[in-house]
Design an enzyme around this catalytic site. Structure first.
Site, PDB file in Angstrom:
ATOM      1  N   GLU A  82       0.882  -1.038  -0.082  1.00 41.89           N
ATOM      2  CA  GLU A  82       0.093   0.121   0.056  1.00 41.89           C
ATOM      3  C   GLU A  82       0.877   1.101   0.117  1.00 41.89           C
ATOM      4  OE1 GLU A  82      -3.198  -0.288  -0.499  1.00 41.89           O
ATOM      5  OE2 GLU A  82      -3.738  -2.291  -0.005  1.00 41.89           O
ATOM      6  N   CYS A 146      -7.485  -1.361   8.628  1.00 43.16           N
ATOM      7  CA  CYS A 146      -6.163  -1.271   7.949  1.00 43.16           C
ATOM      8  C   CYS A 146      -5.668   0.032   7.653  1.00 43.16           C
ATOM      9  CB  CYS A 146      -6.227  -2.160   6.873  1.00 43.16           C
ATOM     10  SG  CYS A 146      -6.072  -4.062   7.290  1.00 43.16           S
ATOM     11  N   HIS A 165      -1.015  -5.670   2.380  1.00 43.43           N
ATOM     12  CA  HIS A 165      -2.003  -6.737   2.633  1.00 43.43           C
ATOM     13  C   HIS A 165      -1.530  -7.885   1.932  1.00 43.43           C
ATOM     14  CE1 HIS A 165      -5.561  -3.588   3.013  1.00 43.43           C
ATOM     15  NE2 HIS A 165      -5.693  -4.487   3.835  1.00 43.43           N
TER      16      HIS A 165
END
Length: 206
Positions: A82, A146, A165
């Site tokens: 991410e 998250c 993730h």
């Protein structure tokens, strides 16, 4: 030089009675990152208030060079890096049936914060290693715990955080594969970080 690094995985929530992120982090802890890295791992409950309290407390306690959060995504079929965390749009209820009334992480905080880690570079490097795990890039961590934890950590650390993730266990990777993928990813992240900061230091000297 001893590099201090702490890792977090998340606890159970919803259909994820066994959270693949915490299993993967435990596998990484077994594998280790070499003698030069002081690795600490934490399991974070899927609770907004706990995240808001715990993440700043961990940063204050340890002052790590980098923190890496790992979460599970039921939609993921790859291990996903991410790039950024987002401040607003948190409407999903946590394990305590709570969500922030403001629906944001930090009042008056920037809309999004990028990690100082070049995720594109990390993804390319890991892909060349020939692991049996696919690694991809994302700019949307999902506006749930998250993303909330990532933004909170990025805000606290001025970008010295990363988020990975992982898919649910067995869909398609097992715990060992996820642990080894995390190990490779973090080693490349640390190398990319060291190189970028080396360039900054050289620039400041001129």
């Amino acid at each position: 030089m001893l590099l201090f690094l702490f890792f977090s995985g998340f606890g159970p929530f919803g259909e994820h009675t066994v959270n693949a992120s915490w299993i993967a982090v435990q596998e990484l802890e077994k594998l280790g990152l070499g003698d030069s890295v002081d690795l600490h791992v934490y399991e974070i409950p899927v609770e907004y208030k706990t995240v808001q309290r715990l993440i700043p407390a961990l940063w204050e306690k340890h002052s790590p060079q980098l923190v890496v959060h790992v979460g599970v995504s039921g939609m993921a079929t790859t291990v996903t890096l991410e790039k950024c965390g987002h401040n607003k749009g948190y409407k999903g209820l946590d394990n305590c049936r709570f969500c922030p009334g403001s629906q944001c992480c930090v009042e008056d905080g920037p809309e999004s914060i990028d990690s100082i880690i070049d995720m594109d570079a990390v993804c390319k490097r890991v892909t060349t290693l020939g692991l049996d795990v696919s690694v991809t890039i994302s700019q949307d961590a999902g506006r749930y715990l998250c993303d909330f934890a990532y933004y909170t950590s990025l805000y606290q650390s001025h970008g010295r955080s990363a988020f990975v993730h992982v898919p649910p266990l067995g869909k398609p990777y097992n715990a060992d594969q996820l642990g080894r993928a995390l190990q490779a990813i973090i080693e490349e992240m640390l190398d990319v970080l060291e190189q970028s900061e080396g360039k900054l230091n050289r620039c400041h000297k001129h």
